[in-house]
Design an enzyme around this catalytic site. Structure first.
Site, PDB file in Angstrom:
ATOM      1  N   ARG A  32       0.654  -1.305  -0.035  1.00  0.00           N
ATOM      2  CA  ARG A  32       0.010  -0.024  -0.120  1.00  0.00           C
ATOM      3  C   ARG A  32       0.689   1.378  -0.005  1.00  0.00           C
ATOM      4  O   ARG A  32       0.243   2.393  -0.347  1.00  0.00           O
ATOM      5  CB  ARG A  32      -1.160   0.146   1.099  1.00  0.00           C
ATOM      6  CG  ARG A  32      -2.109  -1.131   1.060  1.00  0.00           C
ATOM      7  CD  ARG A  32      -3.103  -0.545   1.996  1.00  0.00           C
ATOM      8  NE  ARG A  32      -4.059  -1.879   2.200  1.00  0.00           N
ATOM      9  CZ  ARG A  32      -4.795  -1.695   3.163  1.00  0.00           C
ATOM     10  NH1 ARG A  32      -5.134  -0.887   4.139  1.00  0.00           N
ATOM     11  NH2 ARG A  32      -5.712  -2.727   3.240  1.00  0.00           N
ATOM     12  N   ASP A 140     -15.189  10.035   9.668  1.00  0.00           N
ATOM     13  CA  ASP A 140     -13.941   9.086   9.193  1.00  0.00           C
ATOM     14  C   ASP A 140     -12.699   9.840   9.244  1.00  0.00           C
ATOM     15  O   ASP A 140     -12.721  11.066   9.099  1.00  0.00           O
ATOM     16  CB  ASP A 140     -14.151   8.446   7.694  1.00  0.00           C
ATOM     17  CG  ASP A 140     -13.330   7.076   7.804  1.00  0.00           C
ATOM     18  OD1 ASP A 140     -13.929   6.207   7.790  1.00  0.00           O
ATOM     19  OD2 ASP A 140     -12.034   7.306   7.586  1.00  0.00           O
TER      20      ASP A 140
HETATM   21  C1  LIG Z   1     -13.562  -1.355   7.530  1.00  0.00           C
HETATM   22  S1  LIG Z   1     -14.266   0.329   7.444  1.00  0.00           S
HETATM   23  C2  LIG Z   1     -15.696   0.267   8.224  1.00  0.00           C
HETATM   24  C3  LIG Z   1     -16.805   0.764   7.507  1.00  0.00           C
HETATM   25  C4  LIG Z   1     -18.127   0.755   8.059  1.00  0.00           C
HETATM   26  N1  LIG Z   1     -18.135   1.221   9.413  1.00  0.00           N
HETATM   27  C5  LIG Z   1     -18.821  -0.522   7.774  1.00  0.00           C
HETATM   28  O1  LIG Z   1     -18.772  -1.319   9.020  1.00  0.00           O
HETATM   29  O2  LIG Z   1     -18.960  -1.041   6.873  1.00  0.00           O
HETATM   30  C6  LIG Z   1     -12.833   1.176   8.812  1.00  0.00           C
HETATM   31  C7  LIG Z   1     -13.096   2.683   8.823  1.00  0.00           C
HETATM   32  O3  LIG Z   1     -12.575   3.139   9.932  1.00  0.00           O
HETATM   33  C8  LIG Z   1     -11.759   4.444   9.744  1.00  0.00           C
HETATM   34  N2  LIG Z   1     -10.910   4.478  10.841  1.00  0.00           N
HETATM   35  C9  LIG Z   1      -9.931   3.958  11.199  1.00  0.00           C
HETATM   36  N3  LIG Z   1      -9.271   4.428  12.162  1.00  0.00           N
HETATM   37  C10 LIG Z   1     -10.061   5.536  12.525  1.00  0.00           C
HETATM   38  C11 LIG Z   1      -9.942   6.547  13.400  1.00  0.00           C
HETATM   39  N4  LIG Z   1      -9.141   6.635  14.564  1.00  0.00           N
HETATM   40  N5  LIG Z   1     -10.962   7.722  13.625  1.00  0.00           N
HETATM   41  C12 LIG Z   1     -11.847   7.488  12.661  1.00  0.00           C
HETATM   42  N6  LIG Z   1     -12.052   6.383  11.666  1.00  0.00           N
HETATM   43  C13 LIG Z   1     -11.084   5.498  11.408  1.00  0.00           C
HETATM   44  C14 LIG Z   1     -11.224   3.795   8.348  1.00  0.00           C
HETATM   45  O4  LIG Z   1     -10.560   5.251   7.620  1.00  0.00           O
HETATM   46  C15 LIG Z   1     -11.992   3.063   7.882  1.00  0.00           C
HETATM   47  O5  LIG Z   1     -13.002   4.022   6.757  1.00  0.00           O
END
Ligand SMILES: C[S@@+](CC[C@H](N)C(=O)[O-])C[C@H]1O[C@@H](n2cnc3c(N)ncnc32)[C@H](O)[C@@H]1O
Length: 274
Positions: A32, A140
Protein backbone atom coordinates in the site's frame (compact mmCIF):
# COMPACT_ATOMS: atom_id res chain seq x y z
CA UNK A 1 13.05 -2.47 5.58
CA UNK A 2 14.58 -3.24 8.98
CA UNK A 3 12.55 -4.12 12.08
CA UNK A 4 13.28 -0.58 13.31
CA UNK A 5 11.85 0.95 10.11
CA UNK A 6 8.72 -1.20 10.45
CA UNK A 7 8.37 -0.18 14.11
CA UNK A 8 8.74 3.50 13.16
CA UNK A 9 6.02 3.35 10.48
CA UNK A 10 3.70 1.22 12.66
CA UNK A 11 4.31 3.62 15.57
CA UNK A 12 3.13 6.62 13.53
CA UNK A 13 -0.01 4.76 12.43
CA UNK A 14 -0.82 3.67 15.99
CA UNK A 15 -0.22 7.11 17.53
CA UNK A 16 -2.30 8.93 14.92
CA UNK A 17 -5.18 6.47 14.34
CA UNK A 18 -5.12 3.75 17.02
CA UNK A 19 -4.63 1.10 14.33
CA UNK A 20 -2.22 -1.63 15.45
CA UNK A 21 0.01 -3.13 12.77
CA UNK A 22 1.67 -6.34 13.97
CA UNK A 23 4.73 -7.87 12.30
CA UNK A 24 2.57 -10.20 10.18
CA UNK A 25 1.12 -7.08 8.48
CA UNK A 26 4.46 -6.09 6.91
CA UNK A 27 3.00 -7.13 3.52
CA UNK A 28 0.41 -4.32 3.90
CA UNK A 29 3.21 -1.77 3.97
CA UNK A 30 4.75 -3.32 0.86
CA UNK A 31 1.47 -3.33 -1.08
CA UNK A 32 0.00 0.00 0.00
CA UNK A 33 2.81 2.46 0.56
CA UNK A 34 4.22 2.51 -3.01
CA UNK A 35 2.26 5.65 -4.04
CA UNK A 36 3.33 7.44 -0.82
CA UNK A 37 7.00 6.64 -1.51
CA UNK A 38 6.62 7.97 -5.07
CA UNK A 39 4.81 11.13 -3.98
CA UNK A 40 7.41 12.03 -1.35
CA UNK A 41 10.44 11.01 -3.44
CA UNK A 42 11.45 8.19 -1.10
CA UNK A 43 13.38 5.23 -2.53
CA UNK A 44 12.17 2.51 -0.17
CA UNK A 45 10.21 1.68 2.98
CA UNK A 46 13.54 1.90 4.81
CA UNK A 47 13.93 5.49 3.60
CA UNK A 48 10.39 6.22 4.78
CA UNK A 49 11.18 4.77 8.22
CA UNK A 50 14.31 6.91 8.45
CA UNK A 51 12.47 10.08 7.34
CA UNK A 52 9.72 9.56 9.94
CA UNK A 53 12.36 9.04 12.61
CA UNK A 54 14.33 12.18 11.70
CA UNK A 55 11.59 14.80 12.03
CA UNK A 56 7.84 15.11 12.50
CA UNK A 57 6.06 15.71 9.17
CA UNK A 58 2.30 16.07 9.46
CA UNK A 59 1.64 15.77 5.72
CA UNK A 60 3.76 12.63 5.31
CA UNK A 61 2.38 10.98 8.46
CA UNK A 62 -1.17 11.70 7.33
CA UNK A 63 -0.48 10.13 3.92
CA UNK A 64 0.95 7.01 5.59
CA UNK A 65 -2.17 6.62 7.76
CA UNK A 66 -4.49 7.22 4.78
CA UNK A 67 -2.70 4.47 2.86
CA UNK A 68 -2.90 1.97 5.71
CA UNK A 69 -6.57 2.34 6.68
CA UNK A 70 -8.91 -0.38 5.40
CA UNK A 71 -12.15 0.85 3.85
CA UNK A 72 -14.08 -2.34 3.22
CA UNK A 73 -17.83 -1.64 3.51
CA UNK A 74 -21.18 -2.61 2.02
CA UNK A 75 -24.81 -1.50 2.12
CA UNK A 76 -26.86 -2.76 5.10
CA UNK A 77 -23.77 -4.69 6.26
CA UNK A 78 -24.77 -7.71 8.41
CA UNK A 79 -28.46 -6.71 8.22
CA UNK A 80 -29.36 -7.05 11.91
CA UNK A 81 -28.33 -3.58 13.22
CA UNK A 82 -30.40 -1.93 10.50
CA UNK A 83 -33.40 -4.18 11.20
CA UNK A 84 -33.13 -3.31 14.90
CA UNK A 85 -32.88 0.42 14.21
CA UNK A 86 -35.96 0.25 11.93
CA UNK A 87 -37.88 -1.46 14.76
CA UNK A 88 -36.95 1.11 17.42
CA UNK A 89 -37.19 4.23 15.21
CA UNK A 90 -40.79 5.07 16.18
CA UNK A 91 -39.80 4.86 19.88
CA UNK A 92 -36.74 7.07 19.33
CA UNK A 93 -38.85 9.62 17.45
CA UNK A 94 -41.52 9.82 20.12
CA UNK A 95 -38.85 10.15 22.87
CA UNK A 96 -37.62 13.40 21.22
CA UNK A 97 -38.15 16.68 23.02
CA UNK A 98 -40.42 18.98 20.98
CA UNK A 99 -38.43 20.48 18.09
CA UNK A 100 -35.36 18.28 18.70
CA UNK A 101 -33.85 16.40 15.77
CA UNK A 102 -33.40 12.65 15.64
CA UNK A 103 -29.60 12.28 15.44
CA UNK A 104 -27.69 9.28 14.14
CA UNK A 105 -23.91 9.01 13.82
CA UNK A 106 -21.95 6.73 11.50
CA UNK A 107 -18.60 7.01 13.27
CA UNK A 108 -16.24 5.29 10.80
CA UNK A 109 -18.31 5.70 7.65
CA UNK A 110 -15.69 4.79 5.03
CA UNK A 111 -17.07 5.19 1.46
CA UNK A 112 -20.60 6.02 2.67
CA UNK A 113 -22.56 2.77 2.34
CA UNK A 114 -23.34 2.79 6.09
CA UNK A 115 -24.75 6.35 6.41
CA UNK A 116 -26.67 6.04 3.13
CA UNK A 117 -28.14 2.72 4.34
CA UNK A 118 -29.31 4.55 7.48
CA UNK A 119 -30.76 7.36 5.33
CA UNK A 120 -32.68 4.85 3.17
CA UNK A 121 -33.97 3.07 6.25
CA UNK A 122 -35.22 6.34 7.73
CA UNK A 123 -36.80 7.53 4.46
CA UNK A 124 -38.54 4.15 4.05
CA UNK A 125 -39.65 3.89 7.70
CA UNK A 126 -40.65 7.48 8.50
CA UNK A 127 -41.73 8.57 5.00
CA UNK A 128 -40.70 11.66 3.02
CA UNK A 129 -41.87 14.10 5.73
CA UNK A 130 -40.93 12.68 9.13
CA UNK A 131 -42.53 14.29 12.15
CA UNK A 132 -39.12 15.42 13.44
CA UNK A 133 -35.92 16.67 11.80
CA UNK A 134 -33.39 13.94 11.06
CA UNK A 135 -29.61 14.46 11.12
CA UNK A 136 -27.17 11.78 10.02
CA UNK A 137 -23.55 12.64 10.77
CA UNK A 138 -20.98 10.50 8.93
CA UNK A 139 -17.35 10.77 10.02
CA UNK A 140 -14.05 9.10 9.24
CA UNK A 141 -10.35 9.77 9.83
CA UNK A 142 -9.60 9.55 6.11
CA UNK A 143 -10.05 12.79 4.14
CA UNK A 144 -9.60 10.94 0.83
CA UNK A 145 -12.32 8.42 1.58
CA UNK A 146 -14.68 11.20 2.69
CA UNK A 147 -14.23 12.97 -0.65
CA UNK A 148 -15.42 9.77 -2.32
CA UNK A 149 -18.27 9.25 0.16
CA UNK A 150 -19.56 12.80 -0.33
CA UNK A 151 -19.97 12.17 -4.07
CA UNK A 152 -22.56 9.48 -3.29
CA UNK A 153 -21.59 7.56 -6.42
CA UNK A 154 -21.19 3.78 -6.36
CA UNK A 155 -20.11 1.13 -8.86
CA UNK A 156 -22.33 -1.71 -10.06
CA UNK A 157 -20.25 -4.07 -7.88
CA UNK A 158 -20.84 -1.91 -4.79
CA UNK A 159 -24.62 -1.61 -5.24
CA UNK A 160 -24.83 -5.37 -5.78
CA UNK A 161 -23.45 -5.92 -2.28
CA UNK A 162 -26.33 -5.75 0.20
CA UNK A 163 -28.60 -3.26 -1.55
CA UNK A 164 -32.05 -4.67 -2.37
CA UNK A 165 -33.00 -3.96 -6.00
CA UNK A 166 -36.12 -2.00 -4.95
CA UNK A 167 -33.93 0.34 -2.82
CA UNK A 168 -31.54 0.79 -5.74
CA UNK A 169 -34.38 1.75 -8.07
CA UNK A 170 -36.05 3.99 -5.48
CA UNK A 171 -33.04 5.86 -4.09
CA UNK A 172 -30.41 5.87 -6.88
CA UNK A 173 -30.11 7.15 -10.42
CA UNK A 174 -27.97 5.40 -13.01
CA UNK A 175 -25.15 7.47 -14.53
CA UNK A 176 -23.36 5.41 -17.16
CA UNK A 177 -21.86 2.40 -15.40
CA UNK A 178 -22.37 3.94 -11.93
CA UNK A 179 -25.20 4.80 -9.55
CA UNK A 180 -25.72 8.13 -7.75
CA UNK A 181 -27.76 8.52 -4.53
CA UNK A 182 -30.86 10.72 -4.87
CA UNK A 183 -30.56 14.38 -3.83
CA UNK A 184 -33.05 13.66 -1.01
CA UNK A 185 -30.78 10.95 0.42
CA UNK A 186 -27.64 13.04 -0.07
CA UNK A 187 -29.27 15.94 1.81
CA UNK A 188 -29.86 13.74 4.86
CA UNK A 189 -26.15 12.97 5.44
CA UNK A 190 -23.40 15.37 6.56
CA UNK A 191 -19.80 14.17 6.18
CA UNK A 192 -17.01 15.41 8.48
CA UNK A 193 -13.42 14.40 9.08
CA UNK A 194 -13.11 13.16 12.68
CA UNK A 195 -10.59 10.98 14.45
CA UNK A 196 -12.15 8.69 17.08
CA UNK A 197 -9.08 9.27 19.28
CA UNK A 198 -9.77 13.01 19.53
CA UNK A 199 -12.17 14.89 21.81
CA UNK A 200 -15.65 14.32 20.35
CA UNK A 201 -17.72 16.38 22.77
CA UNK A 202 -18.37 19.16 20.20
CA UNK A 203 -20.54 16.91 18.01
CA UNK A 204 -23.29 16.56 20.63
CA UNK A 205 -25.38 13.51 21.53
CA UNK A 206 -27.01 10.85 19.36
CA UNK A 207 -30.02 8.56 19.45
CA UNK A 208 -28.05 5.87 17.63
CA UNK A 209 -24.35 5.42 16.87
CA UNK A 210 -22.93 3.01 14.31
CA UNK A 211 -19.25 2.36 15.07
CA UNK A 212 -18.73 -0.79 13.11
CA UNK A 213 -15.66 -2.68 11.98
CA UNK A 214 -13.09 -0.18 13.21
CA UNK A 215 -12.51 -1.20 16.86
CA UNK A 216 -11.09 -4.49 15.53
CA UNK A 217 -7.99 -2.57 14.43
CA UNK A 218 -7.31 -1.10 17.92
CA UNK A 219 -5.64 -2.55 21.03
CA UNK A 220 -7.72 -3.13 24.20
CA UNK A 221 -6.87 0.18 25.98
CA UNK A 222 -7.76 2.13 22.82
CA UNK A 223 -11.02 0.19 22.43
CA UNK A 224 -11.90 1.06 26.04
CA UNK A 225 -11.06 4.73 25.51
CA UNK A 226 -13.15 4.94 22.31
CA UNK A 227 -16.09 2.99 23.78
CA UNK A 228 -16.17 5.26 26.84
CA UNK A 229 -16.10 8.33 24.57
CA UNK A 230 -18.92 6.89 22.43
CA UNK A 231 -21.02 6.14 25.52
CA UNK A 232 -20.77 9.85 26.42
CA UNK A 233 -22.16 10.74 22.95
CA UNK A 234 -25.29 8.55 23.43
CA UNK A 235 -28.66 9.86 24.59
CA UNK A 236 -29.93 7.96 27.68
CA UNK A 237 -32.15 5.71 25.52
CA UNK A 238 -29.66 5.60 22.65
CA UNK A 239 -28.19 2.50 21.02
CA UNK A 240 -24.61 1.80 19.92
CA UNK A 241 -24.11 -0.71 17.11
CA UNK A 242 -20.75 -2.49 16.79
CA UNK A 243 -19.44 -4.84 14.09
CA UNK A 244 -19.96 -8.61 14.17
CA UNK A 245 -16.47 -9.28 15.62
CA UNK A 246 -16.63 -6.45 18.18
CA UNK A 247 -17.94 -6.27 21.74
CA UNK A 248 -17.91 -4.07 24.84
CA UNK A 249 -17.50 -7.07 27.15
CA UNK A 250 -14.34 -6.89 29.23
CA UNK A 251 -13.62 -3.37 27.94
CA UNK A 252 -16.07 -1.02 29.65
CA UNK A 253 -18.92 -1.17 32.13
CA UNK A 254 -20.51 2.02 30.74
CA UNK A 255 -22.29 0.00 28.02
CA UNK A 256 -24.38 -3.16 28.26
CA UNK A 257 -25.78 -5.48 25.57
CA UNK A 258 -29.35 -4.86 24.44
CA UNK A 259 -31.11 -8.09 25.41
CA UNK A 260 -31.47 -10.48 22.48
CA UNK A 261 -29.83 -8.09 19.96
CA UNK A 262 -26.33 -9.11 18.90
CA UNK A 263 -24.01 -6.11 18.38
CA UNK A 264 -26.41 -3.56 19.97
CA UNK A 265 -25.51 -1.81 23.26
CA UNK A 266 -27.16 0.74 25.53
CA UNK A 267 -25.87 2.85 28.39
CA UNK A 268 -25.61 0.94 31.65
CA UNK A 269 -28.29 2.28 34.00
CA UNK A 270 -25.69 2.43 36.78
CA UNK A 271 -23.51 4.70 34.62
CA UNK A 272 -26.24 6.78 32.91
CA UNK A 273 -25.76 9.63 35.33
CA UNK A 274 -21.94 9.54 35.21
C1 LIG B 1 -13.51 -1.28 7.57
S1 LIG B 1 -14.09 0.37 7.49
C2 LIG B 1 -15.69 0.22 8.24
C3 LIG B 1 -16.78 0.93 7.46
C4 LIG B 1 -18.19 0.77 7.99
N1 LIG B 1 -18.31 1.23 9.36
C5 LIG B 1 -18.65 -0.67 7.89
O1 LIG B 1 -18.77 -1.34 8.92
O2 LIG B 1 -18.90 -1.12 6.78
C6 LIG B 1 -13.11 1.16 8.80
C7 LIG B 1 -13.05 2.66 8.69
O3 LIG B 1 -12.54 3.17 9.91
C8 LIG B 1 -11.78 4.32 9.61
N2 LIG B 1 -10.90 4.62 10.76
C9 LIG B 1 -9.77 3.98 11.16
N3 LIG B 1 -9.24 4.54 12.25
C10 LIG B 1 -10.06 5.59 12.59
C11 LIG B 1 -10.04 6.56 13.61
N4 LIG B 1 -9.07 6.59 14.55
N5 LIG B 1 -11.03 7.49 13.64
C12 LIG B 1 -12.02 7.47 12.70
N6 LIG B 1 -12.08 6.57 11.70
C13 LIG B 1 -11.12 5.63 11.64
C14 LIG B 1 -11.06 3.97 8.33
O4 LIG B 1 -10.60 5.11 7.63
C15 LIG B 1 -12.12 3.16 7.58
O5 LIG B 1 -12.83 3.97 6.67
Amino acid sequence: MTNDDFAEIAGVVRRRSGIVLTGDKAYLLETRLGPVLAKFGLASLGALGQRLKQRPDDVLERAVVEALTTHESSFFRDGKPFEHLARILPKLVSARAPGAALRIWSAACSTGQEPFSIAMLIADTLGPRPECRVEILATDISAEILTRARQGVFTQFEVQRGLPIRSLVKHFKQEGAKWRVSPELAAMVRFEERNLLNDLSAIGKFDAIFCRNVLIYFDAPTKTRVLDALSRRLMPEGVLYLGGAETVLGLTDRLVPVSGERGAYGISTQRAAA
